[in-house]
Write a protein that holds these residues in place. Structure first.
Motif, short mmCIF file in Angstrom:
data_model
loop_
_atom_site.label_atom_id
_atom_site.label_comp_id
_atom_site.label_asym_id
_atom_site.label_seq_id
_atom_site.Cartn_x
_atom_site.Cartn_y
_atom_site.Cartn_z
N ALA A 197 2.74 7.89 3.94
CA ALA A 197 2.78 7.36 5.30
C ALA A 197 1.41 6.89 5.77
O ALA A 197 1.28 5.87 6.46
CB ALA A 197 3.33 8.41 6.26
N LEU A 198 0.36 7.63 5.40
CA LEU A 198 -0.98 7.32 5.90
C LEU A 198 -1.76 6.33 5.04
O LEU A 198 -2.80 5.81 5.48
CB LEU A 198 -1.79 8.61 6.02
N ALA A 199 -1.28 6.06 3.83
CA ALA A 199 -2.04 5.21 2.90
C ALA A 199 -2.41 3.85 3.48
O ALA A 199 -3.58 3.45 3.40
CB ALA A 199 -1.26 5.05 1.59
N PRO A 200 -1.47 3.10 4.09
CA PRO A 200 -1.87 1.79 4.64
C PRO A 200 -2.86 1.92 5.79
O PRO A 200 -3.85 1.16 5.86
CB PRO A 200 -0.55 1.19 5.12
N LEU A 203 0.83 -1.21 0.00
CA LEU A 203 0.00 0.00 0.00
C LEU A 203 0.87 1.26 0.00
O LEU A 203 0.53 2.26 -0.64
CB LEU A 203 -0.94 -0.01 1.21
N HIS A 204 2.00 1.21 0.70
CA HIS A 204 2.97 2.31 0.59
C HIS A 204 3.45 2.44 -0.85
O HIS A 204 3.52 3.55 -1.40
CB HIS A 204 4.19 2.04 1.49
N ALA A 205 3.78 1.30 -1.46
CA ALA A 205 4.27 1.31 -2.84
C ALA A 205 3.21 1.85 -3.79
O ALA A 205 3.52 2.61 -4.72
CB ALA A 205 4.67 -0.11 -3.26
N ALA A 206 1.96 1.48 -3.57
CA ALA A 206 0.86 1.98 -4.42
C ALA A 206 0.75 3.49 -4.30
O ALA A 206 0.50 4.19 -5.30
CB ALA A 206 -0.45 1.31 -4.01
N ALA A 207 0.94 4.00 -3.08
CA ALA A 207 0.89 5.46 -2.88
C ALA A 207 2.03 6.14 -3.63
O ALA A 207 1.83 7.19 -4.26
CB ALA A 207 0.97 5.78 -1.38
N PHE A 208 3.23 5.55 -3.60
CA PHE A 208 4.35 6.09 -4.38
C PHE A 208 3.98 6.15 -5.86
O PHE A 208 4.21 7.17 -6.54
CB PHE A 208 5.60 5.22 -4.21
N LEU A 209 3.42 5.07 -6.36
CA LEU A 209 3.08 4.99 -7.78
C LEU A 209 2.02 6.02 -8.15
O LEU A 209 2.09 6.64 -9.22
CB LEU A 209 2.58 3.58 -8.12
#
Length: 214
Positions: free
Chosen positions: A140-143, A98-104
């Motif tokens: 940071a908050l995405a997950p 989910l962190h990675a998805a937020a980066f993307l």
């Protein structure tokens, strides 16, 4: 379109001051130090974490008591146990994904993952991709937000007691495991009067945090 900053600009331009340089191997120490500073964010997180722990205690105590008294709620107890197992295993990589998805979603690339097994510490990184305050807070908050909404959605809207209770247990446990994310949020909140930027360096295994001083 605003030109994006580069790591070199942050490191070499006198407009930016390095406020934290965190080695991946010292992530646990960084989190502990930030917790010890007891910022408003950390105090609030600690208070809600305590409420989550109490809620979990009473949920388990209630169902265990009912099982001992009349042998009921076997399935609920089984799935609550499975929810705990899920939270300590599969939810961990899901959290990092989910962190990675937020980066993307922010257009960041060259994303990687790491783990420190002895410290049971996991992380996601976007190698040499500069993020500003708003972007870092989103990552940071995405997950936390995703799992909380999913878990509470199951609790409030599922017609199955098993799914409802399992969703609540997972949401509460996951919140208790988000200390590292809230430590980063706390760092950014302590310098809220400044523009802030950060980037990770995979080769050096470090994260850098800067504030704009002029």
């Amino acid at each position: 379109m605003k030109q994006l900053l580069t790591p070199e600009e942050l490191l070499q331009n006198s407009e930016f001051e390095l406020i934290e340089e965190v080695e991946y191997s010292n992530l646990k120490s960084f989190i502990s130090e930030e917790v010890c500073r007891k910022s408003i964010i950390i105090r609030l997180y600690g208070f809600i974490q305590m409420l989550a722990l109490l809620a979990l205690f009473f949920i388990f105590a209630f169902f265990i008591t009912m099982f001992i008294k009349n042998g009921s709620h076997k399935k609920e107890l089984l799935f609550m146990g499975l929810s705990v197992l899920f939270s300590f295993t599969l939810l961990v990589p899901i959290h990092e994904l989910l962190h990675a998805a937020a980066f993307l979603l922010l257009g960041k690339r060259d994303i990687g993952f790491g783990v420190q097994w002895k410290k049971f510490l996991f992380y996601a990184e976007a190698n040499r991709q500069v993020l500003n305050r708003e972007e870092m807070l989103f990552v940071a908050l995405a997950p936390f937000i995703t799992v909380f909404i999913a878990g509470m959605g199951c609790f409030f809207f599922s017609s199955s007691n098993i799914i409802s209770i399992s969703g609540l247990v997972i949401a509460l446990l996951h919140f208790m495991f988000c200390g590292g994310d809230f430590a980063i949020i706390s760092l950014f909140s302590r310098f809220r009067s400044y523009e802030m930027y950060t980037f990770d360096d995979r080769e050096l295994k470090k994260s850098y945090y800067f504030k704009r001083v002029r």
